[in-house]
Design a protein around this motif. Structure first.
Motif, PDB file in Angstrom:
ATOM      1  N   TRP A  83      17.440  -7.126  -8.321  1.00 43.32           N
ATOM      2  CA  TRP A  83      17.080  -5.710  -8.288  1.00 43.32           C
ATOM      3  C   TRP A  83      15.948  -5.416  -9.276  1.00 43.32           C
ATOM      4  O   TRP A  83      14.982  -4.720  -8.943  1.00 43.32           O
ATOM      5  N   GLY A  84      16.074  -5.929 -10.500  1.00 42.89           N
ATOM      6  CA  GLY A  84      15.028  -5.715 -11.501  1.00 42.89           C
ATOM      7  C   GLY A  84      13.689  -6.264 -11.044  1.00 42.89           C
ATOM      8  O   GLY A  84      12.651  -5.596 -11.164  1.00 42.89           O
ATOM      9  N   TYR A  85      13.724  -7.480 -10.492  1.00 44.74           N
ATOM     10  CA  TYR A  85      12.498  -8.124 -10.003  1.00 44.74           C
ATOM     11  C   TYR A  85      11.886  -7.318  -8.856  1.00 44.74           C
ATOM     12  O   TYR A  85      10.672  -7.064  -8.835  1.00 44.74           O
ATOM     13  N   LEU A  86      12.717  -6.908  -7.914  1.00 47.10           N
ATOM     14  CA  LEU A  86      12.221  -6.180  -6.750  1.00 47.10           C
ATOM     15  C   LEU A  86      11.671  -4.808  -7.128  1.00 47.10           C
ATOM     16  O   LEU A  86      10.639  -4.379  -6.594  1.00 47.10           O
ATOM     17  N   ILE A  87      12.353  -4.110  -8.029  1.00 44.28           N
ATOM     18  CA  ILE A  87      11.888  -2.784  -8.443  1.00 44.28           C
ATOM     19  C   ILE A  87      10.486  -2.878  -9.033  1.00 44.28           C
ATOM     20  O   ILE A  87       9.588  -2.099  -8.689  1.00 44.28           O
ATOM     21  N   TYR A  88      10.275  -3.848  -9.938  1.00 43.55           N
ATOM     22  CA  TYR A  88       8.954  -4.007 -10.551  1.00 43.55           C
ATOM     23  C   TYR A  88       7.922  -4.410  -9.493  1.00 43.55           C
ATOM     24  O   TYR A  88       6.815  -3.858  -9.445  1.00 43.55           O
ATOM     25  N   SER A  89       8.280  -5.374  -8.648  1.00 44.09           N
ATOM     26  CA  SER A  89       7.334  -5.890  -7.647  1.00 44.09           C
ATOM     27  C   SER A  89       6.926  -4.813  -6.656  1.00 44.09           C
ATOM     28  O   SER A  89       5.744  -4.650  -6.335  1.00 44.09           O
ATOM     29  N   ILE A  90       7.905  -4.052  -6.159  1.00 48.72           N
ATOM     30  CA  ILE A  90       7.619  -3.013  -5.174  1.00 48.72           C
ATOM     31  C   ILE A  90       6.775  -1.897  -5.795  1.00 48.72           C
ATOM     32  O   ILE A  90       5.843  -1.385  -5.176  1.00 48.72           O
ATOM     33  N   ALA A  91       7.101  -1.538  -7.045  1.00 49.67           N
ATOM     34  CA  ALA A  91       6.339  -0.493  -7.724  1.00 49.67           C
ATOM     35  C   ALA A  91       4.883  -0.914  -7.938  1.00 49.67           C
ATOM     36  O   ALA A  91       4.003  -0.059  -8.086  1.00 49.67           O
ATOM     37  N   SER A  92       4.634  -2.226  -7.943  1.00 53.25           N
ATOM     38  CA  SER A  92       3.277  -2.734  -8.183  1.00 53.25           C
ATOM     39  C   SER A  92       2.396  -2.660  -6.944  1.00 53.25           C
ATOM     40  O   SER A  92       1.173  -2.794  -7.042  1.00 53.25           O
ATOM     41  N   ILE A  93       2.994  -2.453  -5.774  1.00 46.88           N
ATOM     42  CA  ILE A  93       2.212  -2.495  -4.530  1.00 46.88           C
ATOM     43  C   ILE A  93       1.248  -1.312  -4.445  1.00 46.88           C
ATOM     44  O   ILE A  93       0.036  -1.476  -4.392  1.00 46.88           O
ATOM     45  N   GLN A  95       1.262   3.460  -4.844  1.00 43.12           N
ATOM     46  CA  GLN A  95       1.994   4.650  -5.256  1.00 43.12           C
ATOM     47  C   GLN A  95       2.972   5.136  -4.184  1.00 43.12           C
ATOM     48  O   GLN A  95       4.094   5.540  -4.479  1.00 43.12           O
ATOM     49  N   LYS A  96       2.557   5.086  -2.913  1.00 42.34           N
ATOM     50  CA  LYS A  96       3.435   5.549  -1.838  1.00 42.34           C
ATOM     51  C   LYS A  96       4.672   4.667  -1.710  1.00 42.34           C
ATOM     52  O   LYS A  96       5.787   5.160  -1.502  1.00 42.34           O
ATOM     53  N   ILE A  97       4.480   3.366  -1.818  1.00 34.50           N
ATOM     54  CA  ILE A  97       5.602   2.437  -1.735  1.00 34.50           C
ATOM     55  C   ILE A  97       6.551   2.642  -2.913  1.00 34.50           C
ATOM     56  O   ILE A  97       7.774   2.571  -2.773  1.00 34.50           O
ATOM     57  N   ALA A  98       5.982   2.919  -4.094  1.00 35.47           N
ATOM     58  CA  ALA A  98       6.812   3.176  -5.281  1.00 35.47           C
ATOM     59  C   ALA A  98       7.686   4.407  -5.062  1.00 35.47           C
ATOM     60  O   ALA A  98       8.880   4.407  -5.407  1.00 35.47           O
ATOM     61  N   LYS A  99       7.114   5.437  -4.469  1.00 36.86           N
ATOM     62  CA  LYS A  99       7.885   6.655  -4.213  1.00 36.86           C
ATOM     63  C   LYS A  99       8.972   6.394  -3.177  1.00 36.86           C
ATOM     64  O   LYS A  99      10.115   6.879  -3.306  1.00 36.86           O
ATOM     65  N   LEU A 100       8.647   5.622  -2.153  1.00 38.06           N
ATOM     66  CA  LEU A 100       9.627   5.267  -1.131  1.00 38.06           C
ATOM     67  C   LEU A 100      10.778   4.467  -1.742  1.00 38.06           C
ATOM     68  O   LEU A 100      11.955   4.734  -1.446  1.00 38.06           O
ATOM     69  N   ALA A 101      10.446   3.500  -2.600  1.00 39.23           N
ATOM     70  CA  ALA A 101      11.471   2.669  -3.248  1.00 39.23           C
ATOM     71  C   ALA A 101      12.395   3.530  -4.105  1.00 39.23           C
ATOM     72  O   ALA A 101      13.617   3.353  -4.089  1.00 39.23           O
ATOM     73  N   SER A 102      11.805   4.449  -4.858  1.00 34.19           N
ATOM     74  CA  SER A 102      12.599   5.347  -5.692  1.00 34.19           C
ATOM     75  C   SER A 102      13.545   6.183  -4.837  1.00 34.19           C
ATOM     76  O   SER A 102      14.723   6.367  -5.172  1.00 34.19           O
ATOM     77  N   GLY A 103      13.044   6.670  -3.700  1.00 33.48           N
ATOM     78  CA  GLY A 103      13.865   7.457  -2.790  1.00 33.48           C
ATOM     79  C   GLY A 103      15.015   6.653  -2.194  1.00 33.48           C
ATOM     80  O   GLY A 103      16.139   7.152  -2.066  1.00 33.48           O
ATOM     81  N   LEU A 104      14.758   5.396  -1.857  1.00 33.09           N
ATOM     82  CA  LEU A 104      15.799   4.533  -1.288  1.00 33.09           C
ATOM     83  C   LEU A 104      16.891   4.228  -2.306  1.00 33.09           C
ATOM     84  O   LEU A 104      18.080   4.171  -1.965  1.00 33.09           O
ATOM     85  N   ILE A 105      16.493   4.025  -3.564  1.00 34.39           N
ATOM     86  CA  ILE A 105      17.483   3.773  -4.612  1.00 34.39           C
ATOM     87  C   ILE A 105      18.340   5.013  -4.839  1.00 34.39           C
ATOM     88  O   ILE A 105      19.562   4.914  -5.020  1.00 34.39           O
ATOM     89  N   ILE A 106      17.713   6.188  -4.815  1.00 39.04           N
ATOM     90  CA  ILE A 106      18.471   7.442  -4.917  1.00 39.04           C
ATOM     91  C   ILE A 106      19.492   7.532  -3.781  1.00 39.04           C
ATOM     92  O   ILE A 106      20.656   7.886  -3.994  1.00 39.04           O
ATOM     93  N   ALA A 107      19.065   7.173  -2.570  1.00 37.27           N
ATOM     94  CA  ALA A 107      19.967   7.213  -1.414  1.00 37.27           C
ATOM     95  C   ALA A 107      21.123   6.226  -1.582  1.00 37.27           C
ATOM     96  O   ALA A 107      22.274   6.539  -1.228  1.00 37.27           O
ATOM     97  N   LEU A 108      20.838   5.045  -2.132  1.00 37.89           N
ATOM     98  CA  LEU A 108      21.890   4.041  -2.358  1.00 37.89           C
ATOM     99  C   LEU A 108      22.923   4.547  -3.362  1.00 37.89           C
ATOM    100  O   LEU A 108      24.138   4.394  -3.154  1.00 37.89           O
ATOM    101  N   ILE A 109      22.437   5.148  -4.452  1.00 38.92           N
ATOM    102  CA  ILE A 109      23.353   5.662  -5.476  1.00 38.92           C
ATOM    103  C   ILE A 109      24.210   6.799  -4.906  1.00 38.92           C
ATOM    104  O   ILE A 109      25.419   6.852  -5.133  1.00 38.92           O
TER     105      ILE A 109
END
Length: 209
Positions: A83-93, A95-109
């Protein structure tokens, strides 16, 4: 600055880990990813999740039925590292992907709160964890979201590196002891494997950066 951004994040994260109050929500975050990784491993191998519990000291418990026990036990620490590796990697792609990733994690929680949480303490802890991502998601400048999401990934990774070391307390309880019981491979070997995974993940991220 971008050239050294990864190492700045690592340095700041190391400092944050030493600060009791500041580091607690990130310990809860790593604990959540640990327990939800157990849960996902259960679901993938045909079992079911009964309950996820988180505790103020950063510990957690995922109660399950069925599934492939070896993979379930292994995926707690391994999953948090991923999870730590993926969060950093995805955020590096971008800005839009970073926002999408943040939204998906919110949905998971939120899904975890609805389906797997039964006690008020875990609800309160997860609400704090949820705020970490919700506040990032609502930042007026999305460029800040990328940076904070990267920092969050590093914090999860560093906590994932430190967490398995607590198993070396001579009490023979936890995922390492369970794996030792199943495979007859000593607990310390599993701790070393998880530690190597965390260090290697940090190494890969440093090379990417």
């Amino acid at each position: 600055m971008n050239k050294y951004q990864f190492w700045v994040f690592v340095l700041v994260a190391i400092i944050f880990i030493q600060l009791p109050l500041v580091s607690v929500p990130f310990k809860w975050l790593e604990s959540y990813f640990h327990e939800v990784s157990h849960g996902l491993a259960v679901l993938i191998t045909g079992g079911s999740v009964v309950q996820i519990e988180l505790f103020p000291n950063g510990a957690g418990l995922c109660t399950t039925r069925g599934g492939f026990t070896l993979l379930i036990s292994f995926m707690g620490y391994a999953g948090a590292i991923m999870w730590g590796y993926l969060i950093y990697s995805i955020a590096s792609i971008n800005q839009k992907i970073a926002k999408l990733a943040s939204g998906l994690i919110i949905a998971l929680i939120l899904s975890s709160l609805v389906f797997w949480v039964r006690d008020i303490l875990t609800v309160l802890i997860l609400l704090v964890v949820l705020c970490i991502f919700f506040l990032q998601f609502k930042l007026p400048k999305i460029g800040y979201l990328q940076k904070l999401l990267k920092f969050t990934g590093i914090m999860v990774l560093l906590n994932s590196l430190l967490s398995p070391l607590y198993l070396l307390d001579g009490r023979s309880i936890g995922d390492g002891a369970r794996l030792a019981e199943i495979t007859f491979i000593p607990e310390i070997v599993w701790v070393i494997i998880w530690s190597i995974m965390a260090v290697f993940s940090l190494f890969l991220l440093s090379k990417k950066s």
